[in-house]
Design an enzyme around this catalytic site. Sequence first.
Site: not given
Ligand code: PMP
Length: 399
Positions: A117, A194, A197, A220, A358
């Site tokens: 991401h 990270d 998910q 999430k 993203c």
């Molecule tokens: N890493 C991953 C794998 C994600 O799916 C996301 C959110 N789509 C993020 C990081 C970023 O998370 P946040 O926007 O809640 O900070």
Amino acid sequence: MSIRADFPILQRSSRGRPLVYLDNAATSQKPAVVIDAVNNYYQTCNANVHRAAHELAEQATEAMENARIAVRNFVNATREEEIVFTRGTTEAINLLANVLSDRIKSGQDIVITELEHHSNIVPWQMLAQRTGAQIKVIAIDDYGNIDLDDAANKLTPNTAILAFTHVSNGLGSITPAAQLIAQAQAVNALTIVDGAQAALHLPLDVQALGCDFYVFSGHKLYAPTGIGVLYGRYDLLCELPPWQGGGEMIEHVSFEQSTYQLPPYRFEAGTPNIADAIGLGAALSYLQTIPRAQLVSAEDRLVTNALSELRQIPGVRIVGEPEQRSAVISFLLEQGHPNDVGTLLDQQGVAVRAGHHCNMPLMQRLGVPGTVRASFSLYNNDEDVTRLLEAVEKASTFL
Ligand code: PMP
């Protein structure tokens, strides 16, 4: 059914039809117990924390620190001081990319993967620019699996940091986290996972994984937005400097110099997001009432059914066929751009995400402009899958 009833928003309609919410990888819906916990905090004990000169402040502090204990138990950390509250995954990674600056030497490698991401790419690029380090990227195969041979090539004694996702938000790939961590440890690299998910869908045990840091967002996993977690090994956290300065994070301040608190408070400058930390605690308590194996198998069953039915629809191309998948299906309709497909599904009351998620570099790697992403959660059911399939079939006739 009882689980759906726990989430009030699922009663609403969208575009005149019962809502089918399949955008869980972007954010999950919230059970009433979480909404009530936040409400209850504001109605009964709203006060600033850690400066308890009165009963309300004492109760607010206790509620927030209980949430920290709930997170410790959820990730199986050894102590609650290993749990730092952040705004979310993004802030946690930025925090790390800042406090780890002094540990990175010019010319060293920061290793990520093609699945990442943007929030696990850009902060490392910024750190690399500041320090003269370089980014190396572990390849995936065409199915969306991590190439472990490439990982072995990229992880060398020159690697300072390995930062990778536990589950891909774009494709749903579950990465071989324990193996990657072991490979990184063999070359003395720091490991950052990270878990944005993964935290809802996979059993989580930071001690078993052996990572140095694990980050995730509350929103999430049924908790409010604006609260997230940085888990860090306590000895490491103690060695790291603060990121932001201000109240809460200090031990003593004079005009000449300041000394800092021990973790986790060293990394929590300013008034924290008390209400949503309490909401996160409530979400984790709620999750505890549902056996993890039941949660995973219910999601897997829906995803497997949806996948095999989607494959039957003419023009559908599944993007990413990872060996291990969690809760996400990315696909394209030959006839149309993903954004158009997303709009057509929305018109039928089916909420999915369309675009690059993203994951621009991942989309580029796969040679697609983006995908349509249906992402599942515990409250989704067979009816949701049927409505998704109907909507995709209808969309395919429109395009
Ligand atoms: N890493 C991953 C794998 C994600 O799916 C996301 C959110 N789509 C993020 C990081 C970023 O998370 P946040 O926007 O809640 O900070």
